[in-house]
Design a protein around this motif. Structure first.
Motif, PDB file in Angstrom:
ATOM      1  N   ARG A 143      -0.006  54.208 -31.621  1.00 16.55           N
ATOM      2  CA  ARG A 143       0.499  54.002 -32.650  1.00 16.55           C
ATOM      3  C   ARG A 143      -0.388  53.022 -33.341  1.00 16.55           C
ATOM      4  O   ARG A 143      -0.535  52.112 -32.801  1.00 16.55           O
ATOM      5  CB  ARG A 143       1.833  53.799 -32.776  1.00 16.55           C
ATOM      6  CG  ARG A 143       2.490  53.612 -34.125  1.00 16.55           C
ATOM      7  CD  ARG A 143       3.949  53.255 -33.832  1.00 16.55           C
ATOM      8  NE  ARG A 143       4.550  52.882 -35.379  1.00 16.55           N
ATOM      9  CZ  ARG A 143       4.680  51.888 -35.765  1.00 16.55           C
ATOM     10  NH1 ARG A 143       4.099  50.576 -35.274  1.00 16.55           N
ATOM     11  NH2 ARG A 143       5.191  51.715 -37.152  1.00 16.55           N
ATOM     12  N   GLN A 146       0.224  49.791 -39.338  1.00 17.42           N
ATOM     13  CA  GLN A 146       0.234  50.187 -40.816  1.00 17.42           C
ATOM     14  C   GLN A 146       0.404  49.098 -41.519  1.00 17.42           C
ATOM     15  O   GLN A 146       1.309  48.339 -41.430  1.00 17.42           O
ATOM     16  CB  GLN A 146       1.423  51.163 -40.872  1.00 17.42           C
ATOM     17  CG  GLN A 146       1.322  51.973 -42.153  1.00 17.42           C
ATOM     18  CD  GLN A 146       2.358  53.022 -42.693  1.00 17.42           C
ATOM     19  OE1 GLN A 146       2.357  53.884 -41.758  1.00 17.42           O
ATOM     20  NE2 GLN A 146       3.215  52.929 -43.296  1.00 17.42           N
ATOM     21  N   ARG A 353       2.836  59.662 -41.828  1.00 14.06           N
ATOM     22  CA  ARG A 353       2.991  58.562 -40.992  1.00 14.06           C
ATOM     23  C   ARG A 353       3.386  57.364 -41.982  1.00 14.06           C
ATOM     24  O   ARG A 353       4.458  56.547 -41.697  1.00 14.06           O
ATOM     25  CB  ARG A 353       1.668  58.094 -40.379  1.00 14.06           C
ATOM     26  CG  ARG A 353       1.901  56.777 -39.445  1.00 14.06           C
ATOM     27  CD  ARG A 353       0.633  56.411 -38.655  1.00 14.06           C
ATOM     28  NE  ARG A 353      -0.344  55.805 -39.214  1.00 14.06           N
ATOM     29  CZ  ARG A 353      -1.796  56.632 -39.579  1.00 14.06           C
ATOM     30  NH1 ARG A 353      -1.844  57.883 -39.079  1.00 14.06           N
ATOM     31  NH2 ARG A 353      -2.615  56.136 -40.320  1.00 14.06           N
TER      32      ARG A 353
END
Length: 374
Positions: A143, A146, A353
């Motif tokens: 992951r 972000q 996402r």
């Protein structure tokens, strides 16, 4: 002529890095190097040079010439960068910044390419390296961090309700009433309407913008990260954004050339003049963060502790408005194909996402919970 000179310089840099890795006696593959220079974007060339510099430093620390590198040396680097090292390698982790799995994978792609360009055996292609990378991903997870999205009205479920927290509406209010503020307002409005990446924003020229006769307009984007062939694309500009652009052009006396330029300021913060050169891509994040600080100082962000505010600032990047645009589109009920087409995304996983966090607030689970608690 300038473009030709830039191309020659790029090729020289790539050749120099490959030569340094492979050694003076290596038989470089000129066709592979030439094809790479013509196929790669400027950002990819810069990343290639930077990644090879890091690899050379690792080899130097381990007292091994790059042209004698082994798969074991590459595997050890993966463990150190990925924080999965043990034994004597652990102390090396203090000297090297931790990298994400995606960044490490990029390093290996560029390093492997450099060995092939130098006519050498590629140590990154061995099974040991591939398995070490897979093990690191398994241990760390894949992951990616972000950027915090900057939505138009903030993290609100009702798009017709009042603005809240860090959002574009509050950043627009925080803009000054001088050249700097006019530039900033036009910049962030354009960023939101078009979801342009930072490289695309700073490349906008005056003649790339046309009105549509109804108050709005269109931005022509000659090339982008996902448009290496330079086919070009168009993005919509709202009437409010077109007005902000006109105000900036008029006050800054900008008639041609780059649209978003550096504004020179005096030591006291007052503006001195509008420059001629385009903004640097790295300045976009700094502008977003400065506007957020201004909004915070003016009390526009609501109740928020200084500690929380500083943490929030670190989550902001030049990608934040692009993320916010995707989230607002999902909140408005737009479908994935329409979002990808309008904002030039090619990878649906990336867009999904961006909307994953929003889905926890407006998805099926949230609707069901609300029904039983209302």
């Amino acid at each position: 002529m300038g473009s030709l000179a830039a191309s020659d310089n790029s090729q020289s840099l790539v050749v120099a890095e490959v030569r340094a890795l492979a050694g003076p006696a290596a038989a470089l593959d000129p066709r592979l190097i030439d094809a790479a220079v013509r196929a790669w974007s400027d950002n990819t060339k810069r990343a290639f040079v930077s990644d090879l510099t890091l690899w050379a430093e690792w080899c130097r620390q381990r007292h091994i010439a790059p042209d004698n590198a082994t798969p074991e040396l590459v595997a050890a680097w993966i463990r150190v960068l990925g924080r999965t090292a043990d034994g004597d390698e652990v102390k090396l982790q203090r000297e090297w910044k931790q990298r994400s799995p995606a960044t490490i994978a990029r390093y290996l792609v560029h390093i492997g390419m450099a060995y092939r360009m130098g006519g050498l055996t590629d140590p990154t292609a061995e099974p040991l390296v591939k398995l070490e990378l897979k093990a690191m991903r398994r241990a760390r997870g894949t992951r990616q961090r972000q950027a915090r999205g900057i939505r138009f009205k903030g993290e609100v479920a009702d798009l017709d309700g009042p603005a809240s927290g860090v959002c574009l509406a509050h950043l627009i209010k925080a803009c000054r009433r001088d050249w700097l503020g006019l530039r900033d307002a036009a910049l962030i409005r354009t960023a939101y309407d078009t979801a342009c990446r930072r490289s695309e924003l700073v490349s906008i020229r005056v003649d790339h913008i046309e009105g549509d006769g109804a108050g709005g307009g269109a931005l022509y984007i000659p090339s982008s990260k996902t448009d290496a062939e330079g086919q070009g694309a168009y993005a919509y500009l709202s009437p409010a954004t077109m007005k902000a652009i006109r105000d900036w052009k008029k006050d800054g006396d900008i008639r041609e050339g780059p649209l978003f330029r550096r504004v020179e300021c005096h030591a006291d913060g007052s503006v001195r003049c509008v420059g001629n050169a385009a903004l640097h891509p790295n300045s976009i994040t700094l502008i977003y963060r400065r506007l957020i600080r201004d909004a915070y100082a003016k009390g526009l962000l609501g109740e928020i502790s200084e500690t929380r505010f500083e943490k929030l600032l670190k989550e902001i990047s030049s990608h934040s408005i692009r993320v916010g645009v995707a989230q607002d589109n999902f909140a408005a009920g737009e479908g994935l194909p329409a979002i990808m087409q309008a904002y030039r995304w090619r990878d649906p996983a990336t867009v999904m996402r961006y909307g994953a966090r929003l889905a926890t607030q407006s998805g099926a689970a949230a609707r069901l919970a609300k029904r039983f608690t209302s």
